[in-house]
Design a protein around this motif. Structure first.
Motif, PDB file in Angstrom:
ATOM      1  N   THR A 139     -33.240  34.703  -5.315  1.00 10.20           N
ATOM      2  CA  THR A 139     -33.208  34.223  -6.696  1.00 10.20           C
ATOM      3  C   THR A 139     -32.751  32.763  -6.714  1.00 10.20           C
ATOM      4  O   THR A 139     -32.577  32.141  -5.667  1.00 10.20           O
ATOM      5  N   ARG A 140     -32.471  32.247  -7.926  1.00  6.34           N
ATOM      6  CA  ARG A 140     -31.942  30.890  -8.062  1.00  6.34           C
ATOM      7  C   ARG A 140     -30.421  30.878  -8.079  1.00  6.34           C
ATOM      8  O   ARG A 140     -29.809  29.842  -8.364  1.00  6.34           O
ATOM      9  N   LYS A 141     -29.786  31.990  -7.772  1.00  2.00           N
ATOM     10  CA  LYS A 141     -28.321  32.063  -7.752  1.00  2.00           C
ATOM     11  C   LYS A 141     -27.820  31.536  -6.411  1.00  2.00           C
ATOM     12  O   LYS A 141     -27.384  32.284  -5.531  1.00  2.00           O
ATOM     13  N   THR A 142     -27.896  30.215  -6.276  1.00  2.00           N
ATOM     14  CA  THR A 142     -27.599  29.563  -4.999  1.00  2.00           C
ATOM     15  C   THR A 142     -26.474  28.554  -5.168  1.00  2.00           C
ATOM     16  O   THR A 142     -26.107  28.191  -6.282  1.00  2.00           O
ATOM     17  N   ARG A 147     -29.655  24.816  -2.182  1.00  2.00           N
ATOM     18  CA  ARG A 147     -30.633  25.866  -2.467  1.00  2.00           C
ATOM     19  C   ARG A 147     -31.676  26.003  -1.373  1.00  2.00           C
ATOM     20  O   ARG A 147     -31.974  27.111  -0.914  1.00  2.00           O
ATOM     21  N   LYS A 151     -32.399  29.258   0.865  1.00  2.00           N
ATOM     22  CA  LYS A 151     -33.703  29.921   0.827  1.00  2.00           C
ATOM     23  C   LYS A 151     -34.334  29.969   2.226  1.00  2.00           C
ATOM     24  O   LYS A 151     -35.018  30.933   2.569  1.00  2.00           O
ATOM     25  N   ASN A 161     -39.039  34.153  -0.534  1.00  2.00           N
ATOM     26  CA  ASN A 161     -38.489  33.262  -1.554  1.00  2.00           C
ATOM     27  C   ASN A 161     -39.166  33.495  -2.894  1.00  2.00           C
ATOM     28  O   ASN A 161     -40.385  33.662  -2.964  1.00  2.00           O
ATOM     29  N   HIS A 162     -38.375  33.519  -3.946  1.00  2.00           N
ATOM     30  CA  HIS A 162     -38.902  33.483  -5.303  1.00  2.00           C
ATOM     31  C   HIS A 162     -39.215  32.010  -5.583  1.00  2.00           C
ATOM     32  O   HIS A 162     -39.390  31.223  -4.644  1.00  2.00           O
ATOM     33  N   ARG A 163     -39.282  31.588  -6.827  1.00  2.00           N
ATOM     34  CA  ARG A 163     -39.529  30.181  -7.113  1.00  2.00           C
ATOM     35  C   ARG A 163     -38.390  29.315  -6.558  1.00  2.00           C
ATOM     36  O   ARG A 163     -37.247  29.774  -6.459  1.00  2.00           O
ATOM     37  N   ILE A 164     -38.706  28.101  -6.200  1.00  2.00           N
ATOM     38  CA  ILE A 164     -37.688  27.173  -5.717  1.00  2.00           C
ATOM     39  C   ILE A 164     -36.798  26.718  -6.870  1.00  2.00           C
ATOM     40  O   ILE A 164     -35.576  26.649  -6.754  1.00  2.00           O
ATOM     41  N   GLY A 165     -37.415  26.402  -7.997  1.00  2.00           N
ATOM     42  CA  GLY A 165     -36.661  25.956  -9.164  1.00  2.00           C
ATOM     43  C   GLY A 165     -37.460  26.191 -10.427  1.00  2.00           C
ATOM     44  O   GLY A 165     -38.434  26.958 -10.436  1.00  2.00           O
TER      45      GLY A 165
END
Length: 300
Positions: A139-142, A147, A151, A161-165
């Motif tokens: 997720t984006r919880k980085t 990040r 990832k 990986n989900h979306r980068i941002g």
């Protein structure tokens, strides 16, 4: 759409150099006062040990850190990136300028312990769902500013990986739906940015919302905080509606409250992806240590 970060070896080395430059500036600042007590012509040998079982991750960051202060240092890895190691195993031998190794020790270990922790946790989740067809996704919880490194560690542990941002994919959540006036309107609007997005995904919390999303043409749906029985029904509904329409079924992803103990039961429902914020958010550092050879420094 071409990924915005391809995680090639060259790209990872460049990323590691950038991350390390910030970390060394933060730690060393105007100079390491303690390492400055050591004569500049002294050399040292050191061993890096892991104190617990782990999947090793972070070698490019360790190498970037050491070579930033001593370009001629020799690093001999005994465990390769992505390989498993056991407690008290020597993973790396280093020989180089003593001051440099003393100054870089903590920065190198910080990257190694954090990235190995992410890779190791990911590997645990991946092992739990093996054979089900479901994939573990981050997720984006980085950690802010790290990040891409985290990832990369997820990938090293076998996850996706989900979306980068916010810039490379569309994930329509509850507040987006409310602000846009409903599921159908927001999906219609999403079509206008499809060419810029790696994927378009919409989050639903009920089976009725799932039906609405599928009827509106959703190709990827995030099932938020559903238990295994509800997820199982969502999978059945997805199959039935796609068959009735004569179209391919939507990709279904689970999110929210996924635990290691429950992840296999969720995977066995037939979902495609399971996103786990804990891979990067709730990591406990792997215990690594550096031991300098005695005597501490050796004359060249």
């Amino acid at each position: 759409m071409t990924p915005l970060f391809d995680f090639s070896a060259d790209a990872i080395r460049a990323l590691a150099r950038d991350d390390v430059a910030r970390a060394l500036a933060e730690d060393i600042g105007s100079g390491d006062l303690t390492a400055g007590l050591i004569q500049t012509d002294r050399r040292a040998r050191a061993r890096v040990l892991v104190r617990e079982p782990a999947v090793l991750c972070g070698a490019p960051w360790v190498e970037a850190a050491v070579r930033a202060l001593d370009p001629q240092a020799r690093l001999t890895w005994h465990v390769q990136e992505g390989e498993s190691c056991v407690a008290n195993q020597v993973v790396l031998d280093i020989e180089g300028q003593a001051q440099a190794l003393l100054s870089v020790e903590r920065t190198a270990l910080n990257f190694l312990q954090m990235l190995s922790a992410v890779a190791s946790k990911t590997a645990l989740y991946v092992a739990m769902v093996r054979g089900t067809g479901a994939r573990i996704v981050d997720t984006r919880k980085t950690l802010p500013g790290l990040r891409l490194a985290q990832k990369y560690a997820v990938r090293t542990g076998g996850g996706l990986n989900h979306r980068i941002g916010l810039f490379d994919a569309v994930l329509i959540k509850e507040n987006h739906i409310a602000a846009a006036g409903g599921i159908a309107p927001v999906l219609a609007r999403a079509a206008t940015v499809a060419a810029q997005a790696s994927f378009i995904e919409i989050e639903v919390e009920t089976l009725e919302q799932l039906k609405e999303a599928l009827n509106a043409g959703a190709a990827m749906v995030l099932l938020d905080n559903m238990d295994a029985l509800m997820v199982q029904e969502a999978v059945r509904l997805n199959e039935a509606m796609s068959a009735a329409k004569g179209v391919g079924r939507a990709v279904l992803e689970i999110s929210g409250g996924v635990m290691l103990e429950s992840v296999r039961a969720l995977a066995q429902t037939g979902v495609d992806r399971i996103s786990v914020g804990a891979l990067t958010k709730d990591v406990k550092a792997i215990d690594f240590s550096v031991r300098f050879e005695s005597p501490l420094c050796l004359k060249p």
